[in-house]
Design an enzyme around this catalytic site. Structure first.
Site, short mmCIF file in Angstrom:
data_model
loop_
_atom_site.label_atom_id
_atom_site.label_comp_id
_atom_site.label_asym_id
_atom_site.label_seq_id
_atom_site.Cartn_x
_atom_site.Cartn_y
_atom_site.Cartn_z
N PHE C 120 0.85 -1.19 0.00
CA PHE C 120 0.00 0.00 0.00
C PHE C 120 0.89 1.24 0.00
O PHE C 120 2.05 1.18 0.39
CB PHE C 120 -0.91 -0.01 1.23
CG PHE C 120 -2.38 0.01 0.88
CD1 PHE C 120 -2.96 -1.09 0.27
CD2 PHE C 120 -3.18 1.11 1.17
CE1 PHE C 120 -4.31 -1.08 -0.06
CE2 PHE C 120 -4.53 1.11 0.84
CZ PHE C 120 -5.09 0.01 0.23
N GLN C 235 -8.00 14.71 2.82
CA GLN C 235 -7.27 13.85 1.90
C GLN C 235 -8.00 13.66 0.58
O GLN C 235 -9.21 13.40 0.56
CB GLN C 235 -7.07 12.48 2.53
CG GLN C 235 -6.31 11.52 1.62
CD GLN C 235 -5.76 10.34 2.37
OE1 GLN C 235 -6.51 9.43 2.75
NE2 GLN C 235 -4.47 10.34 2.64
N HIS C 237 -8.03 11.21 -2.42
CA HIS C 237 -7.57 9.89 -2.85
C HIS C 237 -7.27 9.98 -4.34
O HIS C 237 -8.04 10.57 -5.08
CB HIS C 237 -8.66 8.85 -2.58
CG HIS C 237 -8.18 7.44 -2.68
ND1 HIS C 237 -7.86 6.86 -3.87
CD2 HIS C 237 -7.96 6.49 -1.74
CE1 HIS C 237 -7.47 5.61 -3.67
NE2 HIS C 237 -7.52 5.36 -2.37
N LEU C 247 -14.80 4.93 -5.04
CA LEU C 247 -13.40 4.64 -4.75
C LEU C 247 -12.88 3.42 -5.52
O LEU C 247 -13.48 2.36 -5.50
CB LEU C 247 -13.25 4.38 -3.25
CG LEU C 247 -11.89 3.93 -2.75
CD1 LEU C 247 -10.86 5.03 -2.94
CD2 LEU C 247 -11.96 3.53 -1.29
N GLU C 250 -6.64 1.82 -3.33
CA GLU C 250 -5.20 1.92 -3.50
C GLU C 250 -4.62 0.51 -3.71
O GLU C 250 -3.54 0.35 -4.28
CB GLU C 250 -4.61 2.55 -2.24
CG GLU C 250 -3.19 3.02 -2.38
CD GLU C 250 -2.80 3.95 -1.23
OE1 GLU C 250 -3.69 4.54 -0.60
OE2 GLU C 250 -1.60 4.08 -0.98
N ARG C 281 -0.68 9.26 -0.62
CA ARG C 281 -1.78 9.77 -1.44
C ARG C 281 -1.65 11.24 -1.80
O ARG C 281 -2.01 11.64 -2.91
CB ARG C 281 -3.10 9.54 -0.69
CG ARG C 281 -3.43 8.07 -0.63
CD ARG C 281 -4.62 7.81 0.23
NE ARG C 281 -4.94 6.37 0.20
CZ ARG C 281 -5.84 5.81 0.97
NH1 ARG C 281 -6.52 6.52 1.83
NH2 ARG C 281 -6.08 4.51 0.87
N HIS C 350 -11.72 12.26 0.07
CA HIS C 350 -11.79 10.90 0.59
C HIS C 350 -11.79 10.81 2.11
O HIS C 350 -12.39 9.90 2.68
CB HIS C 350 -10.61 10.11 0.03
CG HIS C 350 -10.54 8.69 0.48
ND1 HIS C 350 -11.52 7.77 0.18
CD2 HIS C 350 -9.62 8.01 1.20
CE1 HIS C 350 -11.20 6.60 0.69
NE2 HIS C 350 -10.06 6.70 1.32
N ARG C 385 -2.87 11.06 5.80
CA ARG C 385 -3.02 9.70 6.31
C ARG C 385 -2.47 8.71 5.30
O ARG C 385 -2.66 8.88 4.10
CB ARG C 385 -4.49 9.43 6.56
CG ARG C 385 -4.80 7.99 6.89
CD ARG C 385 -6.25 7.82 7.26
NE ARG C 385 -7.16 7.83 6.12
CZ ARG C 385 -7.36 6.79 5.32
NH1 ARG C 385 -6.69 5.68 5.49
NH2 ARG C 385 -8.22 6.87 4.33
#
Lengths: 266, 146, 572
Positions: C120, C235, C237, C247, C250, C281, C350, C385
């Site tokens: 990730f 954030q 994404h 979404l 990721e 991100r 996101h 994050r």
């Protein structure tokens, strides 16, 4: 993108009043979902129209409704895939209706709870890793995809004539936990599966599997569950395969180390 | 703008038919249950009419005379049709209910093809057998003339 | 007068953090009387949309370590995370994974039966612990199911909380709620409250959030006098599906997917050569916006410009096993099968890094109130994050708050008196104010304008002038809301009323977020200002705290806990 007009025929329900069909013309473009259409009606034509919705990607299970005679999810259904003239929307059948397209799903949640839908195991606490093989996982994984949208319950013909029938969703949940290699609850669960409003009342119309938006295939789970109950009766039921023995892995050499601490501890 | 008209939701057994569009297996379910009910009613009538023999030879032959007409023969044929369907479809259900013919649990791949697809050949075979039996029975009814 | 119901503890929100806390309290306190309040039915919360995985160190034998997870998180946060909190988190997270295993979560498995993990963004080891690409869904299901075996949990499904009631000292008294099924107003009393209502993402038009995520808990806490921390850090994404914003996890890139521009080039080589598509991100989102702004995006009339997420080289089997939901969604919503077609994506709102200010145990400054999950700002994520850390945070602080609340209940705290005028004021606000006659402004119109303004003025790149315009617009909309009209006057399941109340919450949060962002004159993590392009540790290595002060805002700051690593340049 060209818009075209599709008539949304919605079964309205207000408490204490007779149901009424109401029609709304909706400008539809390619890619637009039934949920988008409802939103457009609410914003531009009739703000009193009520339905449940949340994730809009087919995973929260809120927007189950009967679309052109078939239970399904509004967010998951594209308008032009099913009709370019008119579509009908009704609340999920086999449930009481609170208002418009909002069914009261409590009976389903209660039935679900009654079959003990949780892992029953000797050791619930502890943080030591458990093991399960991919094969053992596949044994129940499909049946854990259920999003509790109620589409299968609305499609089930047995539930239509027997409101006390457990129904596809709770029965599938029972099988899901029965087949989990970490579970020891078969004997406890079979008590609640025994009575005549339960599994023996399913005669495989397979409507549940046909309408399930997530590929759960409740009809299949129920037939497996029946087989397990029969095998259990004659003492031949087997537990899911052996737990695999883990091999010590090879440490990876491409993983960096965290940098040294740069703050001095007092 | 919005147009409205009043309506009622179907309830109970009506929902077997009025609950929306069904698949093939769904209609078989409805026919299976209705044919089961029909056979049960026939069985009760059968026991009742057979009981007429207790009233003596004369009552019995009177009843037999009355029964010997084309309408009742046709009704008898319908009982046979219900029996043929219910028996063969029942065998199919027994096979499926022991989880034969629906395949092993697997990772579903979208677009989802469930157990219905796996067991459909079995259903088709069963329906062909039902068809043959119904046809043979009908041939018997027409050709033999009784 | 509203009917009053008393419970020991009220949990507001039934997502991951709320359910985890409920289970924790139920198993620790015999016969605990929990009121679980949620505006949706159980199992419908937005947590079910979490896809890729949950971050935890499970394989120290293979080279992972707690220090490494902590370092990745701190570096990912652009050094704004409180490092003591980060350590608490990395130590606790693996325990949660194994606990859920014992509660029946269908974790994906390796051949020898270990829990499967994948790569990730921003992580130095593949530690995204996964259940296919439905990790959040399965975590929710497992907790929901586990909760079924505990009695004592009163469910208030589809009950919309409209106000947190506190007394003059700020002590928690109860909640004013509207039961949507009946339209009745209730007062729920409790000795303790856990706020677990998630973030505020539907501030934006193009967002991954569920329709129901409207930051209600944040806004109510704010109006009850609590501080909101670091709300400027929102954030984006990198991969939201065009046109809906759904979404694309990721995990698509974790499994090896590429991002390409209209030249077919893997453009991340110019922005983060060592991490490529697995950079954090904020960095990828900025790279994507730069590509799009410089004309290397794909353009289609009537749609947002976008780039491509290419998974065609991964093969059908890998996608079927590890990304089934992604494939299902792409096929259902845009008719493309990622096995053989790249899907169109662009950065999408996101996650809110900020939230209600709490201490390391999730306790708020008001006695009797805790907050957990996205609604809280325990300062784990800092300015950005890392993927997988949010579900893990929900589990870890759900459990911690549950434990702390259980301990608090053990001290048998009293139930302070509730002044009757508090409840009466709230009743009149709703029933006479919103449901009463009058009003002319359409809530739908205000909501559209708000979302457009946020999309436009508080996006991936920001600058002072634009944010000032955004702030003016939000204040204009706030004023317009005072004259809002709720057309539907019915009591039963009045979604019109609920949408209006949500809008009110969103407007407050928008003002806080834009004002915080405007005040922070630097670029850090997800807060990227074109007029202040550099990080400024001398002046801005601190958390923003915003409180309501009359009609305005009171913005203050507090220091960051730097306990292990001094800030260094952040490069991937």
């Amino acid at each position: 993108m060209t818009d075209q007009t599709v008539t949304f025929r919605v079964r309205r329900h207000q408490p204490g009043q007779e149901d009424a069909w109401q029609e709304y013309p909706v400008a539809v473009h390619p890619g637009m979902t039934v949920l988008d259409g409802l939103q457009q009606i609410k914003e531009q034509q009739d703000s009193s129209l009520a339905w449940r919705h949340s994730c809009r990607m087919g995973i929260c299970g809120s927007c189950g409704m009967v679309i052109n005679g078939q239970p399904g999810l509004a967010c998951n259904t594209q308008v032009l895939d099913i009709s370019d003239r008119r579509i009908s929307l009704e609340p999920l059948s086999n449930f009481p209706v609170a208002r418009d397209l909002v069914p009261d799903l409590e009976p389903m949640f209660d039935k679900h709870r009654s079959i003990k839908p949780f892992l029953i195991a000797g050791q619930q606490d502890g943080d030591e890793p458990l093991r399960q093989s991919p094969r053992q996982l596949t044994d129940y994984l499909q049946f854990s995809y259920c999003i509790k949208c109620g589409a299968c319950m609305a499609a089930c013909p047995t539930l239509a004539s027997d409101a006390d029938f457990l129904g596809p969703m709770p029965l599938t949940a029972a099988h899901r936990y029965n087949r989990d290699s970490r579970d020891d609850g078969f004997d406890q669960r079979k008590q609640s599966l025994g009575d005549h409003h339960s599994i023996s009342h399913c005669h495989y119309a397979a409507e549940c599997s046909k309408v399930c938006p997530k590929g759960v295939d409740p009809a299949k789970a129920i037939q497996y569950l029946k087989r397990d109950l029969v095998l259990d009766l004659v003492g031949l039921r087997r537990r899911p395969g052996p737990v695999p023995q883990g091999s010590p892995g090879t440490p990876r050499d491409d993983i960096p180390k965290a940098p040294e601490f740069t703050v001095k501890k007092p | 703008m919005a147009v409205s008209e009043k309506t009622m939701r179907p309830s109970g057994i009506l929902r077997w038919l009025g609950g929306g569009r069904r698949g093939l297996e769904g209609y078989l379910y409805v026919i299976h249950r209705i044919s089961g009910l029909a056979l049960l009613m026939f069985l009760m009538m059968h026991v009742f009419f057979t009981g007429v023999r207790l009233l003596g030879e004369e009552a019995w032959s009177g009843l037999m005379e009355m029964a010997n007409n084309p309408v009742l023969h046709f009704l008898e044929y319908l009982v046979y049709v219900a029996f043929a369907f219910h028996a063969v479809n029942g065998l199919r259900l027994i096979i499926i209910e022991l989880a034969f013919g629906i395949g092993p649990p697997d990772e579903p791949v979208y677009p989802y093809k469930g157990s219905i697809h796996k067991q459909r050949p079995l259903m088709l075979i069963a329906m062909v057998i039902v068809g043959i039996l119904i046809f043979a029975g009908g041939f018997d009814l027409v050709a033999m003339g009784h | 007068m509203a009917r009053e119901v008393i419970h020991d503890v009220l949990i507001l929100g039934s997502g991951l953090a709320g359910l985890r806390a409920a289970v924790e309290i139920a198993r620790r306190v015999e016969g605990a009387d929990i009121g679980l309040v949620s505006k949706v039915q159980l199992m419908r919360a937005h947590s079910v949309c979490a896809e890729g995985g949950t971050g935890a160190v499970l394989r120290e034998d293979l080279g992972d370590s707690l220090d490494l997870h902590a370092w990745d998180t701190v570096k990912g946060s652009d050094f704004l995370a409180d490092q003591d909190v980060v350590y608490r988190f990395v130590e606790q997270s693996p325990k949660e994974i194994h606990q859920l295993d014992r509660w029946g979560l269908p974790w994906s498995r390796t051949e020898d039966g270990h829990i499967l993990q994948r790569d990730f963004g921003g992580h130095s080891y593949p530690r995204a612990t996964m259940a296919a690409d439905k990790t959040g869904f399965f975590e929710m299901q497992t907790l929901y199911d586990t909760l079924q075996q505990h009695g004592g949990c009163a469910r208030y499904d589809e009950v919309f909380a409209s106000r947190i009631l506190v007394n003059d000292e700020g002590r928690f008294l109860g909640l004013s709620v509207i039961d949507m099924a009946s339209g009745e107003m209730l007062t729920l009393r409790g000795r303790a409250l856990l706020i677990a209502t998630g973030g505020a993402g539907t501030l934006y038009g193009f967002t991954t959030y569920s329709d129901t995520v409207s930051g209600d808990g944040l806004a109510m806490a704010y109006r009850a006098g609590l501080a909101l921390e670091d709300t400027e850090f929102i954030q984006f994404h990198p991969t939201g599906l065009i046109p809906s914003g759904i979404l694309m996890t990721e995990g698509c890139r974790g499994e090896g997917g590429y991002l390409r521009n209209n030249q077919g080039e893997r453009f991340m080589q110019h922005y983060a050569a060592s991490k490529m598509e697995l950079a954090p991100r904020d960095i990828i989102s900025r790279a994507m916006m730069t590509e799009i702004l410089e004309g290397r995006g794909f353009h289609q009339d009537g749609e947002l410009d976008h780039l491509q997420l290419d998974m065609t080289h991964l093969g059908a089997e890998r996608i079927h096993q590890r990304l089934p939901l992604i494939r299902e969604v792409a096929m259902k919503f845009i008719g493309m099968d990622p096995v053989d077609t790249p899907v169109p994506v662009r950065p999408v709102a996101h996650y809110s890094m900020g939230g209600i200010e709490t201490d390391i145990d999730g306790a708020c400054t008001a006695p009797g109130i805790w907050a957990a999950g996205e609604a809280a700002c325990v300062s784990l994520h800092g300015a950005n994050r890392l993927g997988t850390n949010s579900t893990a945070e929900c589990l870890v602080w759900g459990a911690i708050c549950g434990e702390k609340i259980a301990g608090f209940l053990g001290e048998e705290p009293g139930l302070p008196d509730l002044p009757a005028d508090l409840v009466a004021a709230e009743e009149s606000r709703i029933f006479e104010g919103l449901l009463g006659p009058g009003g002319s402004a359409s809530p739908f119109e205000i909501r559209h304008q708000l979302r457009d303004a946020m999309d436009q003025h508080l996006g991936v790149y920001r600058d002072g002038a634009s944010m000032q315009q955004g702030l003016d617009k939000v204040r204009e909309l706030k004023a317009a809301f005072k004259d809002v009209q709720v057309e539907d006057k019915s009591r039963v399941y009045n979604t019109n009323l609920v949408r209006a109340l949500e809008l009110e919450n969103l407007l407050d949060l928008a003002e806080v977020a834009v004002a915080s962002a405007l005040a922070r004159e630097e670029s850090r993590g997800a807060h990227a200002r074109t007029d202040f392009p550099d990080r400024d540790d001398d002046n801005w290595l601190k958390h923003t705290l915003v409180r309501q002060a009359g009609d305005g805002l009171d913005i203050r700051y507090k220091p960051v806990a730097i306990t292990h690593w001094e800030p260094v340049e952040r490069k991937y």
